[in-house]
Design a protein around this motif. Structure first.
Motif, PDB file in Angstrom:
ATOM      1  N   GLU A  64       0.818  -1.208   0.000  1.00 16.07           N
ATOM      2  CA  GLU A  64       0.000   0.000   0.000  1.00 16.07           C
ATOM      3  C   GLU A  64       0.855   1.263   0.000  1.00 16.07           C
ATOM      4  O   GLU A  64       0.463   2.287  -0.560  1.00 16.07           O
ATOM      5  N   VAL A  65       2.016   1.183   0.629  1.00 13.73           N
ATOM      6  CA  VAL A  65       2.918   2.341   0.625  1.00 13.73           C
ATOM      7  C   VAL A  65       3.608   2.468  -0.735  1.00 13.73           C
ATOM      8  O   VAL A  65       3.686   3.559  -1.307  1.00 13.73           O
ATOM      9  N   LEU A  66       4.063   1.324  -1.245  1.00  9.59           N
ATOM     10  CA  LEU A  66       4.749   1.352  -2.539  1.00  9.59           C
ATOM     11  C   LEU A  66       3.828   1.836  -3.653  1.00  9.59           C
ATOM     12  O   LEU A  66       4.262   2.548  -4.559  1.00  9.59           O
ATOM     13  N   SER A  67       2.534   1.500  -3.554  1.00 14.61           N
ATOM     14  CA  SER A  67       1.648   1.922  -4.634  1.00 14.61           C
ATOM     15  C   SER A  67       1.432   3.442  -4.607  1.00 14.61           C
ATOM     16  O   SER A  67       1.318   4.072  -5.654  1.00 14.61           O
ATOM     17  N   VAL A  68       1.437   4.022  -3.403  1.00  8.86           N
ATOM     18  CA  VAL A  68       1.364   5.482  -3.326  1.00  8.86           C
ATOM     19  C   VAL A  68       2.623   6.094  -3.948  1.00  8.86           C
ATOM     20  O   VAL A  68       2.565   7.073  -4.701  1.00  8.86           O
TER      21      VAL A  68
END
Lengths: 217, 271
Positions: free
Chosen positions: B203-207
């Motif tokens: 979820e962080v990487l996708s941001v």
């Protein structure tokens, strides 16, 4: 019962003096602890030494000795007569601000480097970092140990009776001496207990208010 | 022109050389991933960009302005570049005065491994505090921008929650929003997923991928080889305080030249 109502008014007058001493000490010592705590961490060596020395002396000697010292210091060396009450307030404020300073210092120390790094990265000034990042977090951390000191202060006020302050302790003591019964002590104990109970409740409420943002386990 | 230009950066600590002649230039809109074993100086290099670490010598230019230099031929504000020794014998490059340096720092946004959110502020307050107090942006404007950013990281519903009630991945997304709120020219990520459970790093990487796609200039210190491979425009491999190899993800991951990089990638794949 008749005896009870006879001695109660004077005990209550003593209680008012005890409460006044208690409140005055907190009003001055709670804020005064903060600059001392900051001074202990100061980069300026003389400031640091002074603050550390202050804490060392006032935490390291008996409160009763300090009371006697200041009680006699003003008339003997400065030729000024001070009543017992201002002397008691002065001594208690100095003594308690040393304790509060140590608690605050611990609180400030427990705030992680990450908070300062985040503040730096967002361009906060030193003052903003202190006021809006460090201070609010420190406040929450120090409430339990400060509460502890506050409860101790309730009972420590009794020490002021040694310099003839007509506080609850002093009144109870002279009543017992005069009448040869322990009733006054028992009533005084009850009053101190009510006093600490109120303090406990109020401090507990404050702790709840400040812990609203705590991590949920 | 490069947005960030770091020349011959040296950072010496009393008993080690954390950075040994590192030069790095980052173009606007570029996503640069820095990889390498721990202790290789990647985080230190990143921290030099926002002055959390002050360089011993070298030169850093951000947005056409030199904010630190030890080169006497360069001008740092109205002072010449120099190496300055302090009382305890540490030397550092000439830096801009505090106030101007702060402005340079504000052109960078930093995301930390351990989030470093302000626990006593709600998510929205975390995001709006600096824009209001540091940049002097009108509160209403800062709040509406804050809400936009919360939507961007997919956490509008957490607007009034305290960080303590969020998961690690959510905290990190708020931290990204907080850094973005200052409208920095370059976003710095210091191992942003290293403190997270593996299943929520996504979820962080996708941001971050979203930001990279929107041409945000980013420097990312990471152990996520997948991210470096897929998202970065350029990958830099550091070892023992030096840049050993740099190139496109393809060059670095498919055709590593140096032995050290081959070893490192081998170890990363096994893990």
């Amino acid at each position: 019962m008749e005896y009870f109502s006879l001695i109660l008014p004077s005990l209550l007058r003593g209680t008012v003096i005890s409460i006044e001493l208690f409140v005055a000490t907190l009003i001055f010592a709670l804020p005064l602890g903060l600059p001392i705590a900051l001074g202990e961490n100061s980069k300026v060596a003389p400031v640091r030494w002074f603050c550390k020395g202050f804490v060392y002396v006032f935490r390291g000697t008996p409160l009763m000795l300090q009371l006697f010292f200041f009680y006699f210091f003003f008339p003997i060396y400065l030729n000024i007569r001070w009543n017992a009450f201002p002397v008691a307030v002065l001594t208690f404020v100095l003594n308690y601000s040393a304790y509060f300073a140590e608690i605050y210092r611990g609180g400030i120390k427990s705030i992680g480097a990450g908070q300062y790094e985040a503040a730096h990265s967002l361009g906060l000034s030193k003052w903003q970092t202190f006021k809006d990042v460090v201070l609010p977090q420190m406040t929450r951390i120090v409430i339990p140990p400060v509460s502890n000191e506050v409860i101790t202060l309730v009972k420590d006020t009794a020490l002021a009776s040694c310099i003839a302050l007509a506080d609850l302790m002093r009144v109870a003591q002279s009543t017992v001496n005069r009448d040869g019964t322990l009733t006054a002590y028992i009533i005084a104990a009850g009053i101190y207990l009510i006093f600490t109970a109120i303090a406990t409740v109020v401090l507990g409420k404050m702790e709840d208010r400040y812990s609203k943002y705590e991590e949920v386990a | 022109m490069a947005l960030l230009e770091m020349k011959h950066i040296v950072k010496e600590y009393p008993n080690c050389k954390a950075l040994n002649d590192v030069s790095l230039s980052v173009e606007p809109g570029e996503t640069v991933a820095i990889i390498g074993p721990s202790g290789s100086g990647k985080s230190t290099l990143l921290r030099c960009v926002n002055c959390l670490v002050r360089i011993t010598s070298g030169e850093i230019e951000l947005d056409g302005k030199i904010f630190a230099s030890s080169n006497p031929e360069s001008m740092v504000g109205d002072r010449k570049g120099a190496q300055i020794a302090d009382k305890s014998g540490n030397t550092e490059a000439q830096y801009l005065p505090e106030k101007q340096l702060k402005e340079a720092v504000c052109e960078t946004g930093m995301v930390f491994q351990h989030f470093n959110l302000f626990p006593h502020m709600t998510c929205l307050e975390n995001i709006t505090y600096a824009p209001i107090k540091v940049k002097g942006i009108d509160r209403a404007k800062a709040v509406s921008r804050g809400e936009e950013l919360l939507a961007l990281v997919g956490l509008s519903a957490k607007r009034d929650e305290y960080p303590g009630r969020l998961s690690g991945g959510q905290k990190q997304r708020i931290a990204i929003a907080r850094a973005l709120a200052m409208d920095p020219d370059v976003m710095l990520f210091d191992e942003p997923t290293s403190a997270l459970d593996p299943e929520i790093t996504g979820e962080v990487l996708s941001v971050m991928r979203q930001l990279s796609d929107a041409n945000t200039t980013m420097i990312v210190v990471t152990h996520e080889m997948g991210f470096a491979k897929e998202v970065a425009d350029r990958v830099i491999f550091m070892n023992e305080g030096r840049i050993v190899e740099e190139g496109t993800p393809k060059e670095i991951f498919e055709a590593p030249k140096s032995v050290r990089l081959k070893e490192f990638l081998g170890a990363m794949l096994k893990a």
